[in-house]
Scaffold this active site. Structure first.
Site, PDB file in Angstrom:
ATOM      1  CD  GLN A  96       7.695  -3.472   6.581  1.00 25.24           C
ATOM      2  OE1 GLN A  96       7.353  -4.178   5.669  1.00 25.24           O
ATOM      3  NE2 GLN A  96       7.137  -2.298   6.773  1.00 25.24           N
ATOM      4  NE  ARG A 149       0.948  -5.006   6.862  1.00 23.89           N
ATOM      5  CZ  ARG A 149       0.733  -4.020   5.979  1.00 23.89           C
ATOM      6  NH1 ARG A 149       1.269  -4.055   4.781  1.00 23.89           N
ATOM      7  NH2 ARG A 149      -0.007  -2.972   6.318  1.00 23.89           N
ATOM      8  CG  HIS A 174       5.946  -1.413   3.451  1.00 28.14           C
ATOM      9  ND1 HIS A 174       5.325  -1.894   4.578  1.00 28.14           N
ATOM     10  CD2 HIS A 174       4.964  -1.252   2.537  1.00 28.14           C
ATOM     11  CE1 HIS A 174       4.025  -2.018   4.349  1.00 28.14           C
ATOM     12  NE2 HIS A 174       3.786  -1.620   3.110  1.00 28.14           N
ATOM     13  CG  ASN A 198      -2.140   2.381   0.609  1.00 26.44           C
ATOM     14  OD1 ASN A 198      -3.017   1.536   0.747  1.00 26.44           O
ATOM     15  ND2 ASN A 198      -1.213   2.597   1.518  1.00 26.44           N
TER      16      ASN A 198
END
Ligand code: NAD
Length: 398
Positions: free
Chosen positions: A313, A284, A332, A146
């Site tokens: 998260q 991050r 996210h 990704n």
């Protein structure tokens, strides 16, 4: 074997029955020539939702046909979560950074059979890598799956911040047309100095995509790029992050989170940035100090902050990044487009096939192997743990 898979919840109104894009474009290779995941087969339709509980990363048929047990849950935080209960006799745990199952040392010590933690995506900081090394739990991720997805999100966020898209969109949604309000914080990026902290797969792709915008490009990385790559994009290399932030109007963050990068953007570093600069962070959340970012937006030292990564998260409902001024945050999502899901689901299957058949897993996928940082882990991470504080994720209420 028992495979525990921790995935995000299904859509609130159930799984989609159709999708806006009918066929994903076919990609041959990643930009550096690395091949896309090569499992022997897949049991899903690329372009469908795979990363949520019902999507199961398309793994159930494959695993059950081979006699393994698959347990999928989204319940991962707080005492007695489903994931914690299922972990105790699991052989393999699969989790995605978007909905990270924080595999702390304490949890790892409750899972004596655990052999491997797979990150269905990129970025394995949600696993205590030091504990994994100490307990000989291998850690692997689907390198490159990704990276391009994220770099597209970065370009979107740089333009959205500098041009002040969110404000303009809100004015329209509210039925308004006040152009002076819509443009009083809106600029072009042309001619600006834009720098990236790390020029790995994502950072390089961001730089490459920015080139046609006629901006000045800068980077800092622990590994300097070959001269021809620097020349290709006319890059200025900085040997420290301080040197880069001093001259950049926009700073992109694309390094992994590990002890060297934790809390890197704190009050001190932000005070060395060009006044009024923008930060985009899709790397991050913990690389940026939560309160320092909010303070800098309040004071105007930063003109804008955008990204899709938080710590922990899911972010607690009162996380200050939800409400600070001039932010362009998303959940996210950048690395979990439906396009990316097809690649990391296939990559996860490739890894599992290798693991069951005792075939070597691609070196590029390795983070920790046999108690040491290995492959991409040795290149991009450092020893130590960054999972501390993740318990706060339990404070999020749906
Ligand atoms: P990569 O391994 O190709 O690149 C990482 C780069 O960071 C390398 O060039 C490495 O040398 C550099 N680096 C490591 N430590 C550094 C340090 N202390 N200072 C400067 N440079 C340092 O990985 P990538 O595919 O570009 O991904 C990078 C990170 O982005 C991942 O580790 C992950 O945390 C994050 N990511 C986020 C998403 C998302 O959905 N938001 C998706 C994928 C990856």
């Amino acid at each position: 074997m028992k495979i525990l898979c921790v995935l995000y919840d299904d859509p609130k109104d159930g799984m989609p029955t159709s999708y806006p894009v009918r066929n994903l474009p076919e990609l041959e290779k990643y930009p550096d020539g690395m091949t896309l995941p090569t499992p022997k087969a897949i049991d899903f339709n690329p372009g469908e939702l795979l990363g949520c509980v019902s999507g199961e990363l398309g793994l159930r048929k494959f695993l059950e046909e081979r006699g393994h047990r698959l347990v999928v849950t989204a319940d991962k935080d707080g005492e007695n979560s489903e994931a914690d209960k299922e972990l105790v006799d699991a052989d393999v745990v699969i989790s995605q950074p978007f909905w990270p199952y924080y595999l702390t040392r304490k949890l790892m010590e409750k899972a004596p059979k655990l052999k491997m933690a797979i990150t269905a995506g990129i970025g394995s900081d949600h696993v205590d890598l030091q504990a994994a090394m100490d307990h000989k739990v291998d850690v692997v991720e689907v390198t490159y799956c990704n990276s391009i997805s994220v770099s597209e999100h970065v370009i979107m966020m740089i333009l959205a911040l500098v041009r002040d898209y969110h404000n303009q969109h809100r004015i329209v949604n509210q039925g308004g047309w006040h152009i002076a309000d819509a443009v009083k914080r809106s600029f072009d990026i042309e001619g600006m100095h834009i720098g990236t902290v790390a020029a790995g797969r994502i950072g390089w792709s961001v730089l490459r995509k920015l080139k046609p915008f006629d901006v000045h490009l800068h980077y800092f990385d622990r590994h300097r790029l070959p001269e021809e790559k620097e020349k290709e994009l006319n890059l200025t290399f900085h040997d420290s992050v301080e040197s880069l932030v001093k001259v950049c109007d926009v700073v992109n963050i694309s390094c992994p989170l590990h002890p060297e990068t934790e809390d890197l953007f704190n009050d001190e570093l932000i005070s060395k940035m060009k006044p009024g600069a923008y930060i985009v962070n899709t790397a991050r959340g913990k690389i940026c100090n939560r309160e320092a970012i909010a303070r800098a937006l309040e004071s105007g030292q930063l003109s804008g902050y955008a990204g899709d990564v938080w710590f922990p998260q899911p972010a607690p409902n009162d996380h200050v990044w939800r409400t600070m001024p001039n932010h362009g945050m998303t959940p996210h999502t950048s690395g979990t487009t439906l396009s990316a899901q097809a690649r990391y689901a296939a990559g996860t299957r490739e890894i599992l096939e290798c693991f069951f058949d005792e075939q070597p897993i691609r070196d590029q996928y390795l983070i920790v192997k046999d108690g040491e940082l290995a492959g991409m882990g040795a290149h991009s991470y450092s020893k130590g743990s960054v999972t501390e504080g993740s318990e706060e994720a339990a404070k999020y209420k749906k």
